[in-house]
Motif scaffolding. Structure first.
Motif, PDB file in Angstrom:
ATOM      1  N   TYR A  23       0.818  -1.215   0.000  1.00  0.00           N
ATOM      2  CA  TYR A  23       0.000   0.000   0.000  1.00  0.00           C
ATOM      3  C   TYR A  23       0.853   1.267   0.000  1.00  0.00           C
ATOM      4  O   TYR A  23       0.542   2.235  -0.685  1.00  0.00           O
ATOM      5  CB  TYR A  23      -0.989  -0.033   1.184  1.00  0.00           C
ATOM      6  N   TYR A  24       1.939   1.251   0.763  1.00  0.00           N
ATOM      7  CA  TYR A  24       2.823   2.427   0.737  1.00  0.00           C
ATOM      8  C   TYR A  24       3.478   2.575  -0.635  1.00  0.00           C
ATOM      9  O   TYR A  24       3.605   3.693  -1.157  1.00  0.00           O
ATOM     10  CB  TYR A  24       3.878   2.327   1.837  1.00  0.00           C
TER      11      TYR A  24
ATOM     12  N   SER B  36      -8.049  12.083  -4.850  1.00  0.00           N
ATOM     13  CA  SER B  36      -9.070  11.209  -4.302  1.00  0.00           C
ATOM     14  C   SER B  36      -8.623  10.730  -2.928  1.00  0.00           C
ATOM     15  O   SER B  36      -7.905   9.752  -2.802  1.00  0.00           O
ATOM     16  CB  SER B  36      -9.259  10.025  -5.262  1.00  0.00           C
ATOM     17  N   SER B  37      -9.050  11.436  -1.872  1.00  0.00           N
ATOM     18  CA  SER B  37      -8.700  11.044  -0.518  1.00  0.00           C
ATOM     19  C   SER B  37      -9.888  10.316   0.123  1.00  0.00           C
ATOM     20  O   SER B  37     -10.788   9.841  -0.583  1.00  0.00           O
ATOM     21  CB  SER B  37      -8.261  12.264   0.300  1.00  0.00           C
ATOM     22  N   SER B  38      -9.892  10.246   1.431  1.00  0.00           N
ATOM     23  CA  SER B  38     -10.885   9.386   2.093  1.00  0.00           C
ATOM     24  C   SER B  38     -11.179   9.881   3.496  1.00  0.00           C
ATOM     25  O   SER B  38     -10.309  10.448   4.179  1.00  0.00           O
ATOM     26  CB  SER B  38     -10.326   7.961   2.164  1.00  0.00           C
ATOM     27  N   ALA B  39     -12.401   9.622   3.952  1.00  0.00           N
ATOM     28  CA  ALA B  39     -12.769   9.935   5.334  1.00  0.00           C
ATOM     29  C   ALA B  39     -12.014   9.070   6.335  1.00  0.00           C
ATOM     30  O   ALA B  39     -12.018   9.381   7.536  1.00  0.00           O
ATOM     31  CB  ALA B  39     -14.272   9.742   5.528  1.00  0.00           C
ATOM     32  N   THR B  40     -11.345   8.014   5.871  1.00  0.00           N
ATOM     33  CA  THR B  40     -10.563   7.184   6.795  1.00  0.00           C
ATOM     34  C   THR B  40      -9.406   7.968   7.410  1.00  0.00           C
ATOM     35  O   THR B  40      -8.835   7.527   8.407  1.00  0.00           O
ATOM     36  CB  THR B  40      -9.998   5.936   6.092  1.00  0.00           C
ATOM     37  N   VAL B  41      -9.050   9.118   6.842  1.00  0.00           N
ATOM     38  CA  VAL B  41      -7.960   9.903   7.432  1.00  0.00           C
ATOM     39  C   VAL B  41      -8.334  10.427   8.822  1.00  0.00           C
ATOM     40  O   VAL B  41      -7.452  10.747   9.625  1.00  0.00           O
ATOM     41  CB  VAL B  41      -7.533  11.093   6.528  1.00  0.00           C
ATOM     42  N   TYR B  42      -9.630  10.479   9.146  1.00  0.00           N
ATOM     43  CA  TYR B  42     -10.048  11.058  10.419  1.00  0.00           C
ATOM     44  C   TYR B  42      -9.841  10.110  11.598  1.00  0.00           C
ATOM     45  O   TYR B  42      -9.516  10.550  12.696  1.00  0.00           O
ATOM     46  CB  TYR B  42     -11.518  11.486  10.359  1.00  0.00           C
TER      47      TYR B  42
ATOM     48  N   THR C 176      -3.573   1.144   7.691  1.00  0.00           N
ATOM     49  CA  THR C 176      -2.543   1.526   6.717  1.00  0.00           C
ATOM     50  C   THR C 176      -3.145   2.263   5.527  1.00  0.00           C
ATOM     51  O   THR C 176      -2.546   3.227   5.023  1.00  0.00           O
ATOM     52  CB  THR C 176      -1.775   0.281   6.243  1.00  0.00           C
ATOM     53  N   TYR C 177      -4.298   1.810   5.051  1.00  0.00           N
ATOM     54  CA  TYR C 177      -4.936   2.496   3.921  1.00  0.00           C
ATOM     55  C   TYR C 177      -5.141   3.973   4.236  1.00  0.00           C
ATOM     56  O   TYR C 177      -4.754   4.864   3.464  1.00  0.00           O
ATOM     57  CB  TYR C 177      -6.278   1.835   3.590  1.00  0.00           C
ATOM     58  N   GLY C 178      -5.742   4.254   5.398  1.00  0.00           N
ATOM     59  CA  GLY C 178      -5.964   5.643   5.786  1.00  0.00           C
ATOM     60  C   GLY C 178      -4.665   6.412   5.956  1.00  0.00           C
ATOM     61  O   GLY C 178      -4.573   7.590   5.611  1.00  0.00           O
ATOM     62  N   LYS C 179      -3.645   5.737   6.472  1.00  0.00           N
ATOM     63  CA  LYS C 179      -2.343   6.391   6.645  1.00  0.00           C
ATOM     64  C   LYS C 179      -1.734   6.774   5.302  1.00  0.00           C
ATOM     65  O   LYS C 179      -1.115   7.835   5.173  1.00  0.00           O
ATOM     66  CB  LYS C 179      -1.395   5.477   7.419  1.00  0.00           C
ATOM     67  N   THR C 180      -1.902   5.902   4.281  1.00  0.00           N
ATOM     68  CA  THR C 180      -1.343   6.254   2.964  1.00  0.00           C
ATOM     69  C   THR C 180      -2.061   7.461   2.373  1.00  0.00           C
ATOM     70  O   THR C 180      -1.435   8.326   1.751  1.00  0.00           O
ATOM     71  CB  THR C 180      -1.423   5.077   1.974  1.00  0.00           C
ATOM     72  N   LYS C 181      -3.371   7.541   2.573  1.00  0.00           N
ATOM     73  CA  LYS C 181      -4.114   8.703   2.075  1.00  0.00           C
ATOM     74  C   LYS C 181      -3.654   9.978   2.782  1.00  0.00           C
ATOM     75  O   LYS C 181      -3.464  11.021   2.145  1.00  0.00           O
ATOM     76  CB  LYS C 181      -5.622   8.497   2.273  1.00  0.00           C
ATOM     77  N   LEU C 182      -3.456   9.889   4.090  1.00  0.00           N
ATOM     78  CA  LEU C 182      -3.028  11.061   4.839  1.00  0.00           C
ATOM     79  C   LEU C 182      -1.599  11.457   4.460  1.00  0.00           C
ATOM     80  O   LEU C 182      -1.296  12.647   4.350  1.00  0.00           O
ATOM     81  CB  LEU C 182      -3.124  10.800   6.335  1.00  0.00           C
TER      82      LEU C 182
END
Length: 332
Positions: free
Chosen positions: A96-97, A122-128, A147-153
């Motif tokens: 993912y990274y 294209s980001s995500s609410a998972t960053v919260y 990890t998915y949210g961390k990659t978006k952040l």
């Protein structure tokens, strides 16, 4: 405008492509087909009246991206390409990274080389992460749980730093909530490879008999009916949000993070009930123990999108379910 869409044959990218083409933009699609199907290209051609320009390519191939930028005089990029399974991101974080963060850096290097400095990400609410308050607004702390949210952040942080280093950049990060539904034609929709990770395609496969039942992970949350509540948003509302962001990014330099959601939370049982009406079918379900890391409830505060972009979601849960089922029937 000449607009490059990475991940352009994916669920959200393909729907955004239809709206952008209808607005008269020239779209150039890049996709490595790791979680999408090549037949989406011909279906897009049917919807918009001509075959879009398409490259089967990985965004980590910077040299190929360089040649695409040179050939097509790209004005703006919408970056959809990325792996998105939360569960897989936890078990295979390096993948993912490498893909989500490394691919974004590769794209940004190609953009910089071509002097293209307008981007919608294209980001995500998972960053919260775990809600400290609800609804989530864009000022909510960003502490992703997986990890998915961390990659978006991480990509957001790279983009924020880039905009600070070079004030000519105009960047909008759209933080999606839970996209569902399909294009009204039924020609494109959510069609993941392998076992679905998201609720709607799983429900469709149960309704059509391809899967025996729907697993409901937890019915003892402190919510209205015990099941998890999410902010489901129709994918065409989401696609139209990109057109609104396109108009904004052309006029506003700097970095801007904006939620795209409805501001309404629907429970798993809400979605099942609406889907049963849409499909005239009973969804067999089994309650399972809660999954580690699942939140009880989250939903968006979407005022910023309304105020800055002039956008708000307008399709309800019934429309989401009807369109999703219509697509599933057509492709089955």
């Amino acid at each position: 405008m000449n607009i490059l869409l990475t991940g352009g044959l994916g669920f959200i990218g393909s729907h955004a492509a239809t709206v952008l083409a209808e607005q008269g933009h020239q779209i150039i699609l890049v996709d490595n087909l790791c979680n999408s199907q090549i037949e989406v290209l011909s279906h897009l051609g049917q919807i918009i009246g001509k075959q879009p320009i398409f490259y089967e390519a990985d965004v980590r191939n910077t040299n190929l991206l360089n040649s695409i930028f040179q050939k097509h005089s790209i004005d703006l990029v919408i970056h959809f390409a990325g792996l998105k399974s939360v569960a897989e991101s936890v078990t295979n974080p390096l993948k993912y990274y490498d893909n989500n963060v490394g691919g974004s850096i590769s794209l940004l290097e190609a953009m910089q080389g071509a002097k293209v400095n307008k981007l919608i990400f294209s980001s995500s609410a998972t960053v919260y992460g775990v809600p400290q308050y609800l609804p989530y607004d864009e000022s909510h702390p960003t502490v992703p749980m997986n990890t998915y949210g961390k990659t978006k952040l991480q990509v957001e942080e790279i983009l924020r730093d880039l905009s600070h280093a070079d004030p000519d950049w105009s960047i909008v990060c759209l933080r999606y909530f839970n996209p569902v539904g399909a294009h009204e034609s039924g020609l494109i929709g959510e069609h993941p490879r392998g076992m679905p990770n998201n609720l709607m395609p799983y429900v469709c496969q149960v309704a059509s008999g391809k899967l025996p039942h729907l697993n409901i992970f937890g019915d003892d949350y402190e919510t209205k009916d015990g099941t998890g509540e999410r902010d489901y948003i129709h994918v065409m509302d989401l696609a139209e949000g990109h057109v609104a962001a396109l108009n904004f990014v052309n006029q506003h330099p700097g970095f801007h993070a904006i939620n795209l959601g409805t501001g309404v939370s629907y429970s798993v049982y809400d979605l099942i009930g609406a889907f049963e009406q849409a499909a005239n079918s009973t969804i067999v379900r089994k309650v399972q123990p809660r999954r580690s890391g699942d939140l009880a409830i989250y939903y968006a505060k979407a005022d910023k999108a309304k105020n800055l972009l002039g956008w708000q979601a307008k399709r309800d849960l019934q429309v989401m379910c009807k369109s999703g089922w219509n697509f599933h029937k057509q492709k089955s």
